[in-house]
Design an enzyme around this catalytic site. Sequence first.
Site, PDB file in Angstrom:
ATOM      1  N   GLY A  12       0.820  -1.203   0.000  1.00 21.17           N
ATOM      2  CA  GLY A  12       0.000   0.000   0.000  1.00 21.17           C
ATOM      3  C   GLY A  12       0.851   1.248   0.000  1.00 21.17           C
ATOM      4  O   GLY A  12       1.898   1.296   0.637  1.00 21.17           O
ATOM      5  N   ARG A  73       1.077  -5.158  -5.097  1.00 19.70           N
ATOM      6  CA  ARG A  73       1.227  -6.377  -4.296  1.00 19.70           C
ATOM      7  C   ARG A  73       1.400  -7.527  -5.277  1.00 19.70           C
ATOM      8  O   ARG A  73       0.513  -7.796  -6.075  1.00 19.70           O
ATOM      9  CB  ARG A  73       0.013  -6.587  -3.389  1.00 19.70           C
ATOM     10  CG  ARG A  73      -0.061  -5.574  -2.256  1.00 19.70           C
ATOM     11  CD  ARG A  73      -1.240  -5.856  -1.337  1.00 19.70           C
ATOM     12  NE  ARG A  73      -1.201  -5.031  -0.145  1.00 19.70           N
ATOM     13  CZ  ARG A  73      -1.746  -3.824  -0.039  1.00 19.70           C
ATOM     14  NH1 ARG A  73      -2.402  -3.318  -1.077  1.00 19.70           N
ATOM     15  NH2 ARG A  73      -1.673  -3.132   1.074  1.00 19.70           N
ATOM     16  N   ASP A 104       4.819  -4.763   6.231  1.00 19.35           N
ATOM     17  CA  ASP A 104       5.242  -6.098   6.652  1.00 19.35           C
ATOM     18  C   ASP A 104       5.417  -7.063   5.476  1.00 19.35           C
ATOM     19  O   ASP A 104       6.364  -7.842   5.435  1.00 19.35           O
ATOM     20  CB  ASP A 104       4.213  -6.686   7.633  1.00 19.35           C
ATOM     21  CG  ASP A 104       4.459  -6.222   9.066  1.00 19.35           C
ATOM     22  OD1 ASP A 104       5.615  -5.924   9.407  1.00 19.35           O
ATOM     23  OD2 ASP A 104       3.486  -6.159   9.835  1.00 19.35           O
ATOM     24  N   THR A 126       3.858   2.491   6.004  1.00 22.93           N
ATOM     25  CA  THR A 126       2.460   2.079   5.953  1.00 22.93           C
ATOM     26  C   THR A 126       1.674   2.993   6.874  1.00 22.93           C
ATOM     27  O   THR A 126       2.130   3.283   7.986  1.00 22.93           O
ATOM     28  CB  THR A 126       2.253   0.611   6.378  1.00 22.93           C
ATOM     29  OG1 THR A 126       0.858   0.360   6.604  1.00 22.93           O
ATOM     30  CG2 THR A 126       3.009   0.272   7.654  1.00 22.93           C
ATOM     31  N   ASP A 128      -0.815   2.389   8.560  1.00 24.25           N
ATOM     32  CA  ASP A 128      -1.365   1.685   9.730  1.00 24.25           C
ATOM     33  C   ASP A 128      -0.439   1.689  10.940  1.00 24.25           C
ATOM     34  O   ASP A 128      -0.868   1.366  12.044  1.00 24.25           O
ATOM     35  CB  ASP A 128      -1.707   0.236   9.368  1.00 24.25           C
ATOM     36  CG  ASP A 128      -2.886   0.137   8.418  1.00 24.25           C
ATOM     37  OD1 ASP A 128      -3.810   0.958   8.539  1.00 24.25           O
ATOM     38  OD2 ASP A 128      -2.872  -0.751   7.541  1.00 24.25           O
ATOM     39  N   ASP A 130       1.759  -0.388  11.865  1.00 26.55           N
ATOM     40  CA  ASP A 130       1.646  -1.693  12.526  1.00 26.55           C
ATOM     41  C   ASP A 130       2.778  -2.652  12.165  1.00 26.55           C
ATOM     42  O   ASP A 130       2.637  -3.868  12.323  1.00 26.55           O
ATOM     43  CB  ASP A 130       0.305  -2.346  12.167  1.00 26.55           C
ATOM     44  CG  ASP A 130       0.152  -2.619  10.676  1.00 26.55           C
ATOM     45  OD1 ASP A 130       0.954  -2.090   9.879  1.00 26.55           O
ATOM     46  OD2 ASP A 130      -0.781  -3.343  10.298  1.00 26.55           O
ATOM     47  N   ARG A 172      -7.154  -3.022   9.673  1.00 19.34           N
ATOM     48  CA  ARG A 172      -7.768  -4.352   9.753  1.00 19.34           C
ATOM     49  C   ARG A 172      -7.319  -5.108  10.991  1.00 19.34           C
ATOM     50  O   ARG A 172      -8.113  -5.774  11.643  1.00 19.34           O
ATOM     51  CB  ARG A 172      -7.424  -5.166   8.503  1.00 19.34           C
ATOM     52  CG  ARG A 172      -8.185  -4.761   7.275  1.00 19.34           C
ATOM     53  CD  ARG A 172      -8.066  -5.803   6.171  1.00 19.34           C
ATOM     54  NE  ARG A 172      -6.683  -6.023   5.769  1.00 19.34           N
ATOM     55  CZ  ARG A 172      -6.071  -5.339   4.817  1.00 19.34           C
ATOM     56  NH1 ARG A 172      -6.708  -4.372   4.182  1.00 19.34           N
ATOM     57  NH2 ARG A 172      -4.820  -5.610   4.499  1.00 19.34           N
TER      58      ARG A 172
END
Length: 320
Positions: A12, A73, A104, A126, A128, A130, A172
């Site tokens: 992303g 991706r 990741d 990213t 996120d 995360d 998510r």
Amino acid sequence: MAQRIAVLSSGGDAPGMNAAIRAVVRKGLYHGFEMIGVERGYDGVIGGKFMPMNAKSVSGIIQYGGTILKTARSEAFRTSEGFIEAINQLKRFDIDSLVVIGGDGSMAGAMKLAEAGIKTMVIPATIDNDMVGTDYTIGFDTAVNTVLDAVNKIRDTTASHERVAIVEVMGRHAGHIALMSGLACGAEIILLPERPLDIEKVCERLQNTYRRGKLYSIIMLAEGVAHGFDIAKIIDEKTSFEPHVTVLGYIQRGGMPLATDNIMASRMGGAAIDSIIKGEVNRLTSIQAGKLITVPYEEAVKYKNTIDIADYELAGVLAT
């Protein structure tokens, strides 16, 4: 012949990726490396989408979101045939080191290449926030501020019509965006994947807020908890409120990067080149305890950036 360093963006997109590309290319050129850009991530490696890059290649890009190298991706890279072809292409183009900018999944690809003998570095990017191995990923601060700006607009209508607004944001598996934007905007309720959903308590809190005289509420919802429209339907059935749902979606990924993300991207890009110069490869550029370091992949995967429960509890207290 100068060493060749290739750079790609994968997964992303995130605001600040262009600043990272710029830093890698210009720092590499400064130290005498030949710089190569790879278009469309690992798919581009497999397809041989390599192009020489100079200082002008990255001129005037730092203020834009997205990535000039494009991103994807790659399902092909997950296959043995695709992976072997990626290695062959890197060798065919005489790539000495590969810098990967992404999350990741992108790091997993870099680790796999490292195991096959390809020197790699990863820059975490990213929205996120995360990723393993780092407390901060490029794009997070800009995404949070994009959410905050949207909520401030949504709040005007929500207050005028005395409504409950559900704002669904990305996340998510991790609730960093929902938590930080919820804390920043003063959301009455924050729903995270890391915390069990108790819809009865949500309804009770909305009713208590209304009884105290506050005639509107903001619910910040991470997409990994549930769909906003499903939550709205349950609240509608159990209370007198008729929640309105706004799904922010991809606007969280776009827009001009804020200073934080461009600064971090620039520093991380420079650190990746410095690490290559030192021979310290197969590492993640990382922020831990406020410091920029590089971490071997095998150590990075042990370090998980989880949400701060204290921040979550504070947001609840401040919203009462």
